[in-house]
Write a protein that holds these residues in place. Structure first.
Motif, mmCIF file in Angstrom:
data_model
loop_
_atom_site.group_PDB
_atom_site.id
_atom_site.type_symbol
_atom_site.label_atom_id
_atom_site.label_comp_id
_atom_site.label_asym_id
_atom_site.label_seq_id
_atom_site.Cartn_x
_atom_site.Cartn_y
_atom_site.Cartn_z
ATOM 1 N N THR A 68 5.218 6.267 -0.877
ATOM 2 C CA THR A 68 6.405 5.416 -0.767
ATOM 3 C C THR A 68 6.622 4.551 -2.010
ATOM 4 O OG1 THR A 68 5.060 3.753 0.380
ATOM 5 C CG2 THR A 68 6.320 5.267 1.762
ATOM 6 N N ALA A 69 5.689 4.601 -2.959
ATOM 7 C CA ALA A 69 5.772 3.730 -4.139
ATOM 8 C C ALA A 69 7.051 3.956 -4.936
ATOM 9 C CB ALA A 69 4.551 3.948 -5.035
ATOM 10 N N ASN A 70 7.495 5.212 -5.034
ATOM 11 C CA ASN A 70 8.695 5.494 -5.823
ATOM 12 C C ASN A 70 9.919 4.772 -5.291
ATOM 13 O OD1 ASN A 70 7.416 7.193 -7.684
ATOM 14 N ND2 ASN A 70 7.628 8.976 -6.354
ATOM 15 N N LEU A 71 10.024 4.647 -3.970
ATOM 16 C CA LEU A 71 11.156 3.932 -3.379
ATOM 17 C C LEU A 71 11.205 2.498 -3.874
ATOM 18 C CD1 LEU A 71 13.419 3.513 -1.131
ATOM 19 C CD2 LEU A 71 11.525 2.634 0.240
ATOM 20 N N PHE A 72 10.067 1.793 -3.772
ATOM 21 C CA PHE A 72 10.033 0.389 -4.186
ATOM 22 C C PHE A 72 10.305 0.254 -5.678
ATOM 23 C CE2 PHE A 72 7.081 0.470 -0.443
ATOM 24 C CZ PHE A 72 7.904 -0.244 0.409
ATOM 25 N N TYR A 78 9.088 -3.176 -6.676
ATOM 26 C CA TYR A 78 7.689 -2.747 -6.600
ATOM 27 C C TYR A 78 6.725 -3.860 -6.990
ATOM 28 C CZ TYR A 78 3.480 0.091 -7.075
ATOM 29 O OH TYR A 78 2.215 0.599 -6.939
ATOM 30 N N GLU A 79 7.056 -4.615 -8.025
ATOM 31 C CA GLU A 79 6.165 -5.693 -8.462
ATOM 32 C C GLU A 79 6.008 -6.749 -7.375
ATOM 33 O OE1 GLU A 79 4.368 -5.577 -11.157
ATOM 34 O OE2 GLU A 79 5.266 -3.646 -11.655
ATOM 35 N N GLU A 80 7.119 -7.089 -6.725
ATOM 36 C CA GLU A 80 7.048 -8.077 -5.651
ATOM 37 C C GLU A 80 6.300 -7.514 -4.451
ATOM 38 O OE1 GLU A 80 9.928 -11.157 -3.151
ATOM 39 O OE2 GLU A 80 10.811 -9.670 -4.510
#
Length: 477
Positions: A68-72, A78-80
């Protein structure tokens, strides 16, 4: 608005102004909020309707990794997200003597699959997602009573005597989805519902979840650890397993799983609701209060200490249903997350699959032409289920394996033995399959995925929206 499936008319888009379909999302859970965030970024009109009058900080923590990392990353949060979570490098399987039996390690995931895994508290994640959506798009206290759909739209009616009209209805309202129940009732009457979907949701476990107030390292030494200490304890002669996690908010999240026998399962009614009342919560707390907890220090804590540090209103008891339904859509209505596939949380894959549902569905809704007709909408839903179903089935198998691993049966002990002694090459091969599905949003700039194991094919990634197609055509003229 009159909903009549028999109404037909000439659909001449050349004389219509550009209009995206209006999406009605029922349920402000993880799947509903993620879909709302993506539709907002796509410029597609939507509203989210949640039956709860207020959003309570219930639940413990959820695990998200490279899948799911790509979505954020694509959404610029993603950093938050990673700052709100704690990096998980291993699951430590423990015994009641507070020692580690074996560890399932995830070191090297960033190099292999492009991103680390993080444990994030449910309230923190929900707050992050809700801040990505205009407040006026989320409506609380909206309990669905009825729904109708046809060739010219959808209509839902709420208990407060209000109504909502749109072009697409998304049921993101959990295991006992009101949208699914309304849809299935009509399909059953018409003889169009798959026989297996007529059966009640099976369940064999019950879960108790909660989260303490912020603690100090002196109170709970694990709080000082930079990484999430994900500890899962297996009862020696108890039909329970329990897990604890230190969080970025300096709290300790926990969940306990009770494995039901034939007699104890009769005390629960799977047709009513998956959440129990406060009396049942307190009774289960009393039953498990003496279970040992590992703090990372010399303190000999038990679950009673965690309960003492927790607001009792924020402890929940749920039934853990497990079923992948066959029917995910019909006409203008579609289901996502727990509404169409309920996975046991022992495997930690349920939240990620709800997010992945939202990504694929958003891609396909964005790909619909202006003024889509019912047949075009249903074709998009068919493509959504076809892309997601194989991965959901894999996730279901993973959740079943993890559920078995923390049980007391011979199969449970065998599964733990195999997990403890599995050859590294085989473990890596299993992980490569599970973490290769890393979907992205088609209408946002793609995230750079540098994982050594390349992402699995994603058909919805190549779907273009009508705005993109118009731009492409204008450039070629």
């Amino acid at each position: 608005m009159e909903i009549n499936p028999a109404v037909t008319f000439r659909h001449d888009r050349s004389i219509m102004y550009s209009k995206r379909p209006k999406v009605l999302i029922v349920g402000a859970g993880l799947g509903g909020l993620t879909l709302g965030m993506l539709l907002h970024k796509a410029g597609i009109p939507f509203d989210i309707y949640e039956r709860a009058p207020v959003v309570k900080p219930l639940g413990a923590a959820m695990y998200f990794n490279c899948t799911t990392a790509n979505l954020f990353k694509q959404c610029g949060i993603y950093e938050e997200f990673s700052a709100l979570g704690k990096y998980v490098s291993a699951i430590k399987m423990c015994n009641e003597q507070r020692s580690v039996e074996f560890s399932m390690d995830f070191e090297g995931h960033e190099q292999e699959f492009g991103a680390r895994g993080y444990m994030i508290t449910r309230p923190a994640l929900y707050d992050l997602l809700m801040r990505q959506i205009p407040k006026e798009r989320i409506h609380l206290g909206k309990k669905v009573l009825t729904m109708d759909q046809g060739g010219n739209g959808v209509l839902i009616r709420f208990s407060d005597r209000t109504e909502a009209e749109g072009d697409i209805l998304v049921g993101a309202d959990g295991a006992y989805s009101a949208v699914r129940q309304g849809l299935y009732a009509k399909l059953k009457k018409a003889g169009k519902l798959h026989p297996s979907d007529l059966l009640p949701l099976p369940f064999s476990t019950v879960c108790l979840v909660g989260q303490t107030r912020p603690l100090t390292p002196e109170e709970f030494p694990d709080i000082a650890q930079e990484q999430c200490q994900m500890r899962r304890t297996i009862g020696t002669h108890k039909m329970y397993s329990w897990s604890t996690y230190n969080t970025a908010q300096n709290t300790v999240a926990y969940f306990l799983i009770q494995f039901l026998t034939g007699e104890s399962s009769k005390d629960n009614d799977a047709f009513k609701n998956s959440e129990f009342g406060p009396e049942a919560v307190l009774a289960m707390c009393e039953d498990v209060k003496d279970f040992p907890v590992i703090s990372g220090g010399d303190q000999k804590y038990t679950m009673s200490d965690l309960f003492a540090w927790t607001n009792k209103e924020h402890i929940s008891k749920f039934m853990l249903e497990e079923k992948v339904l066959k029917t995910w859509y019909h006409c203008r209505t579609v289901l996502v997350g727990d509404a169409c596939h309920k996975l046991n949380p022992a495997g930690g894959v349920g939240p990620a699959n709800a997010v992945q549902d939202a990504i694929v569905l958003a891609n396909l809704i964005n790909g619909l032409p202006f003024h889509p007709i019912a047949e075009e909408i249903e074709a998009a839903f068919k493509a959504y289920q076809e892309e997601r179903m194989p991965w959901v089935k894999d996730a279901h198998k993973i959740s079943q394996t993890h559920r078995t691993m923390v049980g007391q049966s011979f199969a449970s002990k065998s599964t733990r033995y195999v997990s403890k002694h599995i050859p590294p090459w085989l473990f890596n091969r299993i992980q490569a399959r599970a973490f290769s599905y890393r979907p992205q949003v088609a209408f946002l700039p793609l995230a750079e995925d540098n994982g050594r194991v390349r992402p699995a094919p994603q058909p919805s990634l190549y779907i273009k929206g009508p705005v993109e197609l118009e731009k492409k055509m204008s450039y070629t003229v």
